[in-house]
Write a protein that holds these residues in place. Structure first.
Motif, PDB file in Angstrom:
ATOM      1  N   GLY A   1      31.542   1.610 -22.069  1.00 28.44           N
ATOM      2  CA  GLY A   1      32.912   1.474 -22.530  1.00 28.44           C
ATOM      3  C   GLY A   1      33.607   0.167 -22.232  1.00 28.44           C
ATOM      4  N   LYS A   2      32.895  -0.829 -21.760  1.00 26.87           N
ATOM      5  CA  LYS A   2      33.551  -2.057 -21.306  1.00 26.87           C
ATOM      6  C   LYS A   2      34.145  -2.886 -22.430  1.00 26.87           C
ATOM      7  N   GLY A   3      33.581  -2.840 -23.610  1.00 20.26           N
ATOM      8  CA  GLY A   3      34.155  -3.598 -24.714  1.00 20.26           C
ATOM      9  C   GLY A   3      34.100  -5.096 -24.484  1.00 20.26           C
ATOM     10  N   PHE A   4      35.263  -5.768 -24.622  1.00 18.24           N
ATOM     11  CA  PHE A   4      35.315  -7.220 -24.413  1.00 18.24           C
ATOM     12  C   PHE A   4      36.656  -7.583 -23.792  1.00 18.24           C
ATOM     13  N   SER A   5      36.726  -8.782 -23.243  1.00 16.16           N
ATOM     14  CA  SER A   5      37.948  -9.245 -22.592  1.00 16.16           C
ATOM     15  C   SER A   5      38.882  -9.891 -23.605  1.00 16.16           C
ATOM     16  N   PHE A   6      39.910  -9.175 -23.997  1.00 13.75           N
ATOM     17  CA  PHE A   6      40.926  -9.697 -24.896  1.00 13.75           C
ATOM     18  C   PHE A   6      41.763 -10.760 -24.174  1.00 13.75           C
TER      19      PHE A   6
ATOM     20  N   THR B   1      37.457 -13.971 -35.170  1.00 14.95           N
ATOM     21  CA  THR B   1      36.188 -14.051 -34.452  1.00 14.95           C
ATOM     22  C   THR B   1      35.559 -12.674 -34.376  1.00 14.95           C
ATOM     23  N   ASP B   2      34.350 -12.640 -33.884  1.00 15.70           N
ATOM     24  CA  ASP B   2      33.596 -11.414 -33.691  1.00 15.70           C
ATOM     25  C   ASP B   2      33.075 -11.431 -32.265  1.00 15.70           C
ATOM     26  N   LYS B   3      33.266 -10.341 -31.548  1.00 19.13           N
ATOM     27  CA  LYS B   3      32.784 -10.244 -30.167  1.00 19.13           C
ATOM     28  C   LYS B   3      31.897  -9.018 -30.036  1.00 19.13           C
ATOM     29  N   PRO B   4      30.781  -9.145 -29.342  1.00 15.63           N
ATOM     30  CA  PRO B   4      29.947  -7.970 -29.080  1.00 15.63           C
ATOM     31  C   PRO B   4      30.516  -7.165 -27.917  1.00 15.63           C
ATOM     32  N   CYS B   5      30.157  -5.903 -27.867  1.00  7.97           N
ATOM     33  CA  CYS B   5      30.479  -5.109 -26.690  1.00  7.97           C
ATOM     34  C   CYS B   5      29.655  -5.651 -25.533  1.00  7.97           C
TER      35      CYS B   5
ATOM     36  N   GLY C   1      20.903   4.493 -21.690  1.00  5.41           N
ATOM     37  CA  GLY C   1      19.497   4.178 -21.457  1.00  5.41           C
ATOM     38  C   GLY C   1      19.239   2.734 -21.059  1.00  5.41           C
ATOM     39  N   GLY C   2      20.274   1.924 -20.938  1.00  3.43           N
ATOM     40  CA  GLY C   2      20.117   0.527 -20.542  1.00  3.43           C
ATOM     41  C   GLY C   2      20.078  -0.459 -21.702  1.00  3.43           C
ATOM     42  N   ARG C   3      19.994   0.043 -22.925  1.00  5.49           N
ATOM     43  CA  ARG C   3      19.984  -0.816 -24.102  1.00  5.49           C
ATOM     44  C   ARG C   3      21.379  -1.407 -24.304  1.00  5.49           C
ATOM     45  N   PRO C   4      21.477  -2.685 -24.698  1.00  7.48           N
ATOM     46  CA  PRO C   4      22.803  -3.252 -24.965  1.00  7.48           C
ATOM     47  C   PRO C   4      23.518  -2.450 -26.056  1.00  7.48           C
ATOM     48  N   CYS C   5      24.786  -2.250 -25.879  1.00  2.26           N
ATOM     49  CA  CYS C   5      25.568  -1.520 -26.877  1.00  2.26           C
ATOM     50  C   CYS C   5      25.554  -2.316 -28.176  1.00  2.26           C
ATOM     51  N   PRO C   6      25.316  -1.661 -29.315  1.00  4.15           N
ATOM     52  CA  PRO C   6      25.247  -2.364 -30.594  1.00  4.15           C
ATOM     53  C   PRO C   6      26.615  -2.612 -31.247  1.00  4.15           C
ATOM     54  N   ASN C   7      27.691  -2.144 -30.642  1.00  4.77           N
ATOM     55  CA  ASN C   7      28.994  -2.269 -31.284  1.00  4.77           C
ATOM     56  C   ASN C   7      29.540  -3.690 -31.211  1.00  4.77           C
ATOM     57  N   HIS C   8      30.328  -4.019 -32.238  1.00 10.30           N
ATOM     58  CA  HIS C   8      30.979  -5.328 -32.339  1.00 10.30           C
ATOM     59  C   HIS C   8      32.449  -5.133 -32.693  1.00 10.30           C
ATOM     60  N   PHE C   9      33.233  -6.133 -32.388  1.00 11.59           N
ATOM     61  CA  PHE C   9      34.659  -6.109 -32.663  1.00 11.59           C
ATOM     62  C   PHE C   9      35.004  -7.293 -33.557  1.00 11.59           C
TER      63      PHE C   9
END
Length: 122
Positions: A70-75, A92-96, A102-110
């Motif tokens: 749930g960390k998302g990105f630093s606005f 811009t586009d920021k990744p989560c 399971g340790g896999r990087p979150c695939p979500n983007h903002f």
């Protein structure tokens, strides 16, 4: 500073400590802000478009993926970069920045669109 948990309306001061301070104290250079943030990706829980202004802006925008930390990105960091460059608009586009269970990087983007009205330099 690494993100360790979901964050709310906390803005960092210029020190290394995190302080809960009002937006106007954290960003005295910003007179007005209009931000639109759309989250996409696997596991997106449908928060859709989020809008922020001076009253609702926060240090971190959390990720909605239920498998993610749930960390998302630093606005707040994005705003600090814009202020340093006296930039009044950025798309811009920021990744989560988190990992799924399971340790896999979150695939979500903002997808982010920010417009600022900066106070004049003294």
């Amino acid at each position: 500073m690494p993100l360790e948990k979901k964050q709310g309306g906390i803005f960092r001061s210029n020190s290394s400590e995190e302080l809960s301070i009002p937006f106007s104290e954290a960003f005295p250079q910003i007179q007005e802000i209009d931000a639109e943030i759309s989250e996409t990706g696997e596991g997106n829980e449908g928060l859709g478009v989020r809008r922020f202004n001076r009253l609702s802006a926060r240090e971190y925008v959390n990720c909605s993926n239920h498998r993610c930390g749930g960390k998302g990105f630093s606005f707040g960091d994005l705003l600090r970069e814009m202020i340093a460059q006296r930039q009044i608009e950025r798309k811009t586009d920021k990744p989560c920045l988190s990992n799924e269970d399971g340790g896999r990087p979150c695939p979500n983007h903002f997808a982010i669109v920010v417009r600022l009205e900066l106070k004049p330099l003294s």
